[in-house]
Scaffold this motif. Structure first.
Motif, PDB file in Angstrom:
ATOM      1  N   HIS A 203      17.024  49.852  28.502  1.00  0.00           N
ATOM      2  CA  HIS A 203      16.531  51.170  28.092  1.00  0.00           C
ATOM      3  C   HIS A 203      17.581  52.247  28.360  1.00  0.00           C
ATOM      4  CE1 HIS A 203      12.174  50.186  27.634  1.00  0.00           C
ATOM      5  NE2 HIS A 203      12.441  49.242  28.527  1.00  0.00           N
ATOM      6  N   PHE A 204      17.577  53.297  27.538  1.00  0.00           N
ATOM      7  CA  PHE A 204      18.391  54.469  27.872  1.00  0.00           C
ATOM      8  C   PHE A 204      17.824  55.731  27.230  1.00  0.00           C
ATOM      9  CE2 PHE A 204      20.348  52.878  23.976  1.00  0.00           C
ATOM     10  CZ  PHE A 204      20.684  54.019  23.253  1.00  0.00           C
ATOM     11  N   GLU A 205      18.053  56.845  27.917  1.00  0.00           N
ATOM     12  CA  GLU A 205      17.703  58.170  27.420  1.00  0.00           C
ATOM     13  C   GLU A 205      18.953  59.033  27.440  1.00  0.00           C
ATOM     14  OE1 GLU A 205      13.054  58.513  28.964  1.00  0.00           O
ATOM     15  OE2 GLU A 205      14.663  59.404  30.166  1.00  0.00           O
ATOM     16  N   VAL A 206      19.059  59.943  26.472  1.00  0.00           N
ATOM     17  CA  VAL A 206      20.221  60.820  26.374  1.00  0.00           C
ATOM     18  C   VAL A 206      19.765  62.270  26.516  1.00  0.00           C
ATOM     19  CG1 VAL A 206      22.221  61.515  24.994  1.00  0.00           C
ATOM     20  CG2 VAL A 206      21.346  59.159  24.842  1.00  0.00           C
ATOM     21  N   TYR A 207      20.431  62.994  27.405  1.00  0.00           N
ATOM     22  CA  TYR A 207      20.137  64.399  27.675  1.00  0.00           C
ATOM     23  C   TYR A 207      21.376  65.255  27.356  1.00  0.00           C
ATOM     24  CZ  TYR A 207      16.047  62.711  30.285  1.00  0.00           C
ATOM     25  OH  TYR A 207      14.862  62.115  30.647  1.00  0.00           O
ATOM     26  N   PRO A 208      21.181  66.550  27.100  1.00  0.00           N
ATOM     27  CA  PRO A 208      22.332  67.405  26.746  1.00  0.00           C
ATOM     28  C   PRO A 208      23.410  67.452  27.824  1.00  0.00           C
ATOM     29  CG  PRO A 208      20.274  68.499  26.161  1.00  0.00           C
ATOM     30  CD  PRO A 208      19.893  67.277  26.953  1.00  0.00           C
ATOM     31  N   ASP A 209      23.013  67.402  29.102  1.00  0.00           N
ATOM     32  CA  ASP A 209      23.974  67.453  30.204  1.00  0.00           C
ATOM     33  C   ASP A 209      23.273  66.998  31.473  1.00  0.00           C
ATOM     34  OD1 ASP A 209      22.520  69.764  31.253  1.00  0.00           O
ATOM     35  OD2 ASP A 209      23.555  70.907  29.692  1.00  0.00           O
ATOM     36  N   ALA A 210      24.029  66.891  32.554  1.00  0.00           N
ATOM     37  CA  ALA A 210      23.475  66.384  33.806  1.00  0.00           C
ATOM     38  C   ALA A 210      22.414  67.314  34.391  1.00  0.00           C
ATOM     39  CB  ALA A 210      24.597  66.165  34.820  1.00  0.00           C
ATOM     40  N   ASP A 211      22.523  68.626  34.129  1.00  0.00           N
ATOM     41  CA  ASP A 211      21.563  69.578  34.677  1.00  0.00           C
ATOM     42  C   ASP A 211      20.193  69.474  34.020  1.00  0.00           C
ATOM     43  OD1 ASP A 211      23.445  70.575  36.434  1.00  0.00           O
ATOM     44  OD2 ASP A 211      24.116  72.139  35.052  1.00  0.00           O
TER      45      ASP A 211
END
Length: 377
Positions: A203-211
């Motif tokens: 599984h993986f999720e992608v976010y705009p940045d670490a914050d």
């Protein structure tokens, strides 16, 4: 090269027209015979037309292709198609069904084999290095530098940290990395098991940045990596993956409730290596940031698709139809767990299981589709 008693100089049983010259200068006829010999060898090894083409370009490349245990899938380059949106499954620990490991200090790490913080357990299994190459379809498919990728998967027994019985306080096989200038993130882990009703996956999720990783409201994409069958069969022959070979035999990429709509066309990874030294898993992940997470649907009409349930004993009985629900995960409810399209049963996800009543914030995270609780994102 070989020298006969009469002075003739030969190579692989063929006389050299110019014995005083190196092999590269023996002429077109000699070169063509060498090429045909390589093609016959490669064809006998079952490496296909791609390996033959490499043999024509360079002898070193053909030798590597003949000795490699690589399995071709999506590749490590860039993909022209947007990565399909899939369910985050019942064990994401992203705050959508109880636990939220993404708020904990130490989650940003590349080696995810061990637990972190106050936890101490380590996942054992065949070593695996996972590299995802992320690109931005809105920017001519250029590297998506700076996005944060959260990865998680089951261990060699088919169990998930933070959910399975005895692992509620452990958080191994979970971690976040930020994409570099090439759009790449790399994780050190172990090869996951195959549990009842699901094709082996990550599984993986992608976010705009670490914050932005602390809330799924910020998600750019949620998807899964499919692992090639031949590599899985090699790994699952090992004693530490007991039960996985039997479970794999009950499902195919086409019958899997997540990858079945297209056979994992954009999600099937390339894998190199062997069971002794470990495997490298690579996949290109193209993302369109304008796409709303959860817009894609699987072959069953559910957003992101449904899947099976991890077994209660690491192996689990195979499902009767090759898919759907399997055994109850450790720590799960005695009346049966939800499928991999929904949330796990038990105390870890009491907020999600109440969502079928239509009240509270959990109702926005999951919904009933065909009588099964599935993620709506």
């Amino acid at each position: 090269m070989e020298v006969a008693g009469d002075g003739r100089v030969s190579y692989q049983g063929r006389d050299l027209s110019h014995p005083e010259e190196p092999l590269a200068d023996q002429g077109l006829g000699f070169d063509l015979a060498t090429l045909l010999s390589r093609r016959r060898t490669l064809a006998g090894l079952g490496l296909g037309a791609a390996a033959v083409g490499l043999a024509a370009c360079t002898s070193d490349a053909s030798d590597d292709a003949a000795s490699s245990s690589a399995s071709d899938g999506g590749g490590s380059g860039t993909s022209d198609g947007e990565i399909p949106e899939e369910t985050n499954g019942p064990y994401p620990a992203d705050g959508t069904n109880g636990a939220n490991v993404l708020t904990e200090a130490g989650i940003v790490r590349s080696d995810i084999t061990s637990s972190f913080g106050d936890a101490s357990a380590r996942a054992d299994g065949v070593p695996m290095t996972l590299t995802l190459t992320l690109t931005n379809l809105e920017a001519d498919n250029d590297p998506y530098e700076g996005v944060a990728v959260y990865v998680w998967h089951c261990d060699a027994a088919g169990e998930y940290s933070l959910y399975s019985e005895g692992l509620e306080d452990e958080n191994y096989l979970r971690g976040v990395q930020v994409a570099d200038e090439k759009g790449q993130v790399t994780f050190t882990s172990i090869f996951p098991a195959c549990y009842t009703g699901r094709w082996p996956h990550i599984h993986f999720e992608v976010y705009p940045d670490a914050d932005s990783i602390t809330s799924t409201d910020n998600l750019l994409a949620t998807s899964q990596v499919a692992l090639p069958q031949d590599v899985c069969e090699t790994v699952y022959a090992l004693d530490e993956y007991d039960g996985s070979a039997e479970n794999l035999a009950q499902v195919t990429l086409d019958s899997d409730n997540v990858f079945g709509d297209d056979g994992g066309e954009l999600q099937l990874a390339d894998v190199d290596g062997d069971a002794d030294s470990g495997f490298t898993v690579t996949l290109p992940v193209a993302i369109d940031p304008s796409t709303e997470p959860g817009q894609s649907t699987d072959a069953f009409g559910a957003g992101g698709g449904q899947g099976g349930t991890p077994p209660s004993d690491g192996g689990g009985a195979p499902p009767s139809d090759g898919g759907g629900q399997g055994g109850t995960p450790r720590g799960g409810a005695s009346d049966g767990g939800e499928s991999d399209g929904g949330s796990a049963s038990g105390t870890q996800n009491s907020s999600s299981t109440s969502s079928s009543g239509g009240s509270g914030s959990a109702a926005a995270e999951a919904s009933l589709v065909g009588g099964v609780l599935v993620a709506s994102r």
